[in-house]
Write a protein that holds these residues in place. Structure first.
Motif, PDB file in Angstrom:
ATOM      1  N   MET A 288       4.770  28.082   1.470  1.00 44.90           N
ATOM      2  CA  MET A 288       4.069  29.065   2.284  1.00 44.90           C
ATOM      3  C   MET A 288       3.404  30.113   1.396  1.00 44.90           C
ATOM      4  N   ARG A 289       2.227  30.501   1.728  1.00 45.02           N
ATOM      5  CA  ARG A 289       1.481  31.402   0.857  1.00 45.02           C
ATOM      6  C   ARG A 289       1.421  32.811   1.408  1.00 45.02           C
ATOM      7  N   ASP A 290       2.157  33.095   2.451  1.00 43.45           N
ATOM      8  CA  ASP A 290       2.035  34.401   3.080  1.00 43.45           C
ATOM      9  C   ASP A 290       2.897  35.431   2.361  1.00 43.45           C
ATOM     10  N   ILE A 291       2.300  36.142   1.439  1.00 38.92           N
ATOM     11  CA  ILE A 291       3.021  37.115   0.624  1.00 38.92           C
ATOM     12  C   ILE A 291       3.587  38.249   1.478  1.00 38.92           C
ATOM     13  N   THR A 292       3.033  38.478   2.655  1.00 40.05           N
ATOM     14  CA  THR A 292       3.528  39.578   3.492  1.00 40.05           C
ATOM     15  C   THR A 292       4.934  39.285   4.026  1.00 40.05           C
ATOM     16  N   LEU A 293       5.393  38.032   3.874  1.00 38.91           N
ATOM     17  CA  LEU A 293       6.765  37.719   4.285  1.00 38.91           C
ATOM     18  C   LEU A 293       7.756  38.107   3.193  1.00 38.91           C
ATOM     19  N   CYS A 294       7.246  38.519   2.036  1.00 39.57           N
ATOM     20  CA  CYS A 294       8.130  38.864   0.936  1.00 39.57           C
ATOM     21  C   CYS A 294       8.563  40.315   0.991  1.00 39.57           C
ATOM     22  N   HIS A 295       9.564  40.587   0.192  1.00 36.11           N
ATOM     23  CA  HIS A 295      10.093  41.932   0.061  1.00 36.11           C
ATOM     24  C   HIS A 295       8.949  42.888  -0.312  1.00 36.11           C
ATOM     25  N   PRO A 296       8.879  44.061   0.330  1.00 36.03           N
ATOM     26  CA  PRO A 296       7.775  45.005   0.055  1.00 36.03           C
ATOM     27  C   PRO A 296       7.655  45.379  -1.424  1.00 36.03           C
ATOM     28  N   ARG A 297       8.792  45.498  -2.099  1.00 37.99           N
ATOM     29  CA  ARG A 297       8.743  45.864  -3.519  1.00 37.99           C
ATOM     30  C   ARG A 297       8.086  44.752  -4.333  1.00 37.99           C
ATOM     31  N   LEU A 298       8.416  43.511  -3.996  1.00 33.71           N
ATOM     32  CA  LEU A 298       7.798  42.388  -4.693  1.00 33.71           C
ATOM     33  C   LEU A 298       6.293  42.356  -4.417  1.00 33.71           C
ATOM     34  N   GLN A 299       5.923  42.582  -3.166  1.00 36.23           N
ATOM     35  CA  GLN A 299       4.494  42.581  -2.819  1.00 36.23           C
ATOM     36  C   GLN A 299       3.729  43.565  -3.679  1.00 36.23           C
ATOM     37  N   LYS A 300       4.327  44.754  -3.863  1.00 39.43           N
ATOM     38  CA  LYS A 300       3.672  45.793  -4.644  1.00 39.43           C
ATOM     39  C   LYS A 300       3.550  45.370  -6.114  1.00 39.43           C
ATOM     40  N   LEU A 301       4.656  44.827  -6.646  1.00 42.30           N
ATOM     41  CA  LEU A 301       4.653  44.406  -8.048  1.00 42.30           C
ATOM     42  C   LEU A 301       3.682  43.253  -8.283  1.00 42.30           C
ATOM     43  N   ILE A 302       3.602  42.344  -7.313  1.00 43.95           N
ATOM     44  CA  ILE A 302       2.699  41.204  -7.459  1.00 43.95           C
ATOM     45  C   ILE A 302       1.240  41.683  -7.447  1.00 43.95           C
ATOM     46  N   ALA A 303       0.952  42.663  -6.586  1.00 38.90           N
ATOM     47  CA  ALA A 303      -0.406  43.221  -6.548  1.00 38.90           C
ATOM     48  C   ALA A 303      -0.736  43.867  -7.892  1.00 38.90           C
ATOM     49  N   GLN A 304       0.257  44.590  -8.460  1.00 40.00           N
ATOM     50  CA  GLN A 304       0.069  45.222  -9.776  1.00 40.00           C
ATOM     51  C   GLN A 304      -0.150  44.175 -10.857  1.00 40.00           C
ATOM     52  N   LEU A 305       0.691  43.138 -10.813  1.00 39.67           N
ATOM     53  CA  LEU A 305       0.603  42.079 -11.814  1.00 39.67           C
ATOM     54  C   LEU A 305      -0.764  41.393 -11.746  1.00 39.67           C
ATOM     55  N   THR A 306      -1.215  41.088 -10.530  1.00 41.08           N
ATOM     56  CA  THR A 306      -2.491  40.416 -10.358  1.00 41.08           C
ATOM     57  C   THR A 306      -3.631  41.246 -10.956  1.00 41.08           C
ATOM     58  N   SER A 307      -3.593  42.562 -10.739  1.00 47.69           N
ATOM     59  CA  SER A 307      -4.692  43.372 -11.268  1.00 47.69           C
ATOM     60  C   SER A 307      -4.569  43.552 -12.778  1.00 47.69           C
ATOM     61  N   GLU A 308      -3.329  43.704 -13.290  1.00 41.95           N
ATOM     62  CA  GLU A 308      -3.163  43.813 -14.746  1.00 41.95           C
ATOM     63  C   GLU A 308      -3.604  42.547 -15.460  1.00 41.95           C
ATOM     64  N   CYS A 309      -3.301  41.407 -14.855  1.00 41.33           N
ATOM     65  CA  CYS A 309      -3.704  40.132 -15.455  1.00 41.33           C
ATOM     66  C   CYS A 309      -5.221  40.018 -15.477  1.00 41.33           C
ATOM     67  N   ALA A 310      -5.860  40.440 -14.383  1.00 37.21           N
ATOM     68  CA  ALA A 310      -7.322  40.397 -14.325  1.00 37.21           C
ATOM     69  C   ALA A 310      -7.906  41.281 -15.424  1.00 37.21           C
ATOM     70  N   ASN A 311      -7.320  42.475 -15.603  1.00 36.39           N
ATOM     71  CA  ASN A 311      -7.783  43.383 -16.659  1.00 36.39           C
ATOM     72  C   ASN A 311      -7.619  42.777 -18.045  1.00 36.39           C
ATOM     73  N   ALA A 312      -6.560  41.990 -18.219  1.00 37.70           N
ATOM     74  CA  ALA A 312      -6.266  41.398 -19.520  1.00 37.70           C
ATOM     75  C   ALA A 312      -7.032  40.088 -19.734  1.00 37.70           C
ATOM     76  N   GLY A 313      -7.898  39.740 -18.792  1.00 39.39           N
ATOM     77  CA  GLY A 313      -8.653  38.495 -18.920  1.00 39.39           C
ATOM     78  C   GLY A 313      -7.821  37.264 -18.619  1.00 39.39           C
ATOM     79  N   LEU A 314      -6.761  37.455 -17.845  1.00 38.98           N
ATOM     80  CA  LEU A 314      -5.879  36.342 -17.476  1.00 38.98           C
ATOM     81  C   LEU A 314      -5.768  36.253 -15.952  1.00 38.98           C
TER      82      LEU A 314
END
Ligand SMILES: [Zn+2]
Length: 120
Positions: A1-27
Protein backbone atom coordinates in the motif's frame (compact mmCIF):
# COMPACT_ATOMS: atom_id res chain seq x y z
CA UNK A 1 0.00 0.00 0.00
CA UNK A 2 1.35 3.40 -0.89
CA UNK A 3 -0.82 5.55 1.33
CA UNK A 4 1.70 7.29 3.56
CA UNK A 5 -1.12 9.01 5.47
CA UNK A 6 -1.80 5.65 7.14
CA UNK A 7 1.61 5.88 8.78
CA UNK A 8 2.59 7.34 12.09
CA UNK A 9 2.54 11.18 11.89
CA UNK A 10 6.16 11.41 13.03
CA UNK A 11 7.25 9.07 10.26
CA UNK A 12 5.25 11.05 7.70
CA UNK A 13 7.07 14.20 8.74
CA UNK A 14 10.50 12.54 8.65
CA UNK A 15 9.80 10.97 5.26
CA UNK A 16 8.79 14.36 3.85
CA UNK A 17 12.05 15.80 5.24
CA UNK A 18 14.08 12.93 3.85
CA UNK A 19 12.48 13.26 0.41
CA UNK A 20 13.33 16.95 0.20
CA UNK A 21 16.87 16.51 1.58
CA UNK A 22 17.52 13.77 -0.95
CA UNK A 23 16.25 15.99 -3.76
CA UNK A 24 18.60 18.76 -2.56
CA UNK A 25 21.50 16.31 -2.53
CA UNK A 26 20.77 15.22 -6.10
CA UNK A 27 19.42 11.87 -4.95
CA UNK A 28 15.71 12.04 -5.77
CA UNK A 29 13.61 9.30 -4.18
CA UNK A 30 9.98 8.30 -4.10
CA UNK A 31 8.15 6.23 -1.51
CA UNK A 32 7.02 2.87 -2.81
CA UNK A 33 5.47 1.03 0.07
CA UNK A 34 4.61 2.03 3.59
CA UNK A 35 1.62 0.54 5.41
CA UNK A 36 0.93 -3.19 4.90
CA UNK A 37 -2.12 -5.19 5.94
CA UNK A 38 -1.78 -8.72 7.41
CA UNK A 39 -2.79 -10.18 4.02
CA UNK A 40 -0.20 -8.13 2.17
CA UNK A 41 2.53 -9.08 4.65
CA UNK A 42 1.61 -12.77 4.45
CA UNK A 43 1.80 -12.64 0.65
CA UNK A 44 5.28 -11.15 0.93
CA UNK A 45 6.34 -13.77 3.51
CA UNK A 46 5.21 -16.54 1.11
CA UNK A 47 7.57 -15.24 -1.55
CA UNK A 48 10.62 -17.53 -1.73
CA UNK A 49 8.89 -20.06 0.56
CA UNK A 50 5.62 -21.38 -0.87
CA UNK A 51 5.64 -18.90 -3.77
CA UNK A 52 8.28 -18.25 -6.43
CA UNK A 53 10.91 -15.56 -5.97
CA UNK A 54 13.56 -14.91 -3.37
CA UNK A 55 12.94 -14.43 0.33
CA UNK A 56 12.52 -10.74 1.17
CA UNK A 57 11.19 -10.80 4.71
CA UNK A 58 11.30 -12.89 7.90
CA UNK A 59 8.14 -11.27 9.20
CA UNK A 60 4.93 -13.28 9.02
CA UNK A 61 1.77 -11.17 8.63
CA UNK A 62 -0.12 -12.90 11.43
CA UNK A 63 2.67 -12.20 13.92
CA UNK A 64 2.60 -8.44 13.25
CA UNK A 65 6.39 -8.46 13.29
CA UNK A 66 6.95 -6.25 10.26
CA UNK A 67 7.46 -2.56 10.92
CA UNK A 68 5.29 -1.93 7.88
CA UNK A 69 2.29 -3.31 9.75
CA UNK A 70 2.75 -0.76 12.50
CA UNK A 71 2.96 2.18 10.13
CA UNK A 72 6.48 2.98 11.29
CA UNK A 73 8.43 2.16 8.13
CA UNK A 74 8.53 3.04 4.47
CA UNK A 75 10.41 1.76 1.44
CA UNK A 76 11.86 4.25 -0.99
CA UNK A 77 13.05 3.86 -4.53
CA UNK A 78 15.33 5.79 -6.81
CA UNK A 79 13.58 8.47 -8.83
CA UNK A 80 16.31 9.86 -11.07
CA UNK A 81 15.24 7.77 -14.05
CA UNK A 82 18.20 5.35 -13.81
CA UNK A 83 16.20 2.40 -12.51
CA UNK A 84 14.22 2.23 -9.29
CA UNK A 85 16.57 -0.29 -7.59
CA UNK A 86 19.79 0.52 -9.39
CA UNK A 87 22.44 0.66 -6.66
CA UNK A 88 25.16 2.28 -8.75
CA UNK A 89 26.90 5.19 -7.07
CA UNK A 90 25.97 3.78 -3.64
CA UNK A 91 22.62 5.48 -4.11
CA UNK A 92 20.78 3.56 -1.39
CA UNK A 93 23.65 3.86 1.03
CA UNK A 94 23.77 7.65 0.53
CA UNK A 95 20.02 7.95 1.09
CA UNK A 96 20.43 5.70 4.15
CA UNK A 97 23.08 8.05 5.53
CA UNK A 98 20.77 11.06 5.07
CA UNK A 99 17.95 9.13 6.74
CA UNK A 100 20.17 8.36 9.74
CA UNK A 101 21.10 12.04 10.08
CA UNK A 102 17.39 12.75 10.48
CA UNK A 103 17.15 10.11 13.19
CA UNK A 104 15.62 7.36 11.08
CA UNK A 105 16.90 3.81 11.00
CA UNK A 106 18.06 2.22 7.73
CA UNK A 107 17.36 -1.38 6.63
CA UNK A 108 20.74 -1.45 4.88
CA UNK A 109 22.36 -1.79 8.32
CA UNK A 110 20.47 -4.99 9.11
CA UNK A 111 22.41 -8.22 9.35
CA UNK A 112 19.91 -10.99 8.55
CA UNK A 113 18.05 -9.67 5.54
CA UNK A 114 19.64 -6.45 4.34
CA UNK A 115 16.84 -4.15 3.22
CA UNK A 116 18.41 -1.15 1.52
CA UNK A 117 15.22 0.63 0.42
CA UNK A 118 13.79 0.48 3.97
CA UNK A 119 13.70 3.37 6.48
CA UNK A 120 11.95 3.49 9.83
ZN1 LIG B 1 10.53 -2.14 4.15
Amino acid sequence: MRDITLCHPRLQKLIAQLTSECANAGLPIKIGESFRSVTEQDALYAQGRTQPGSIVTNARGSSYSSQHQWGIAADFYRADGKGAYNESGDYFKKVGELAKKLGLGWGGDWKSIVDKPHVY
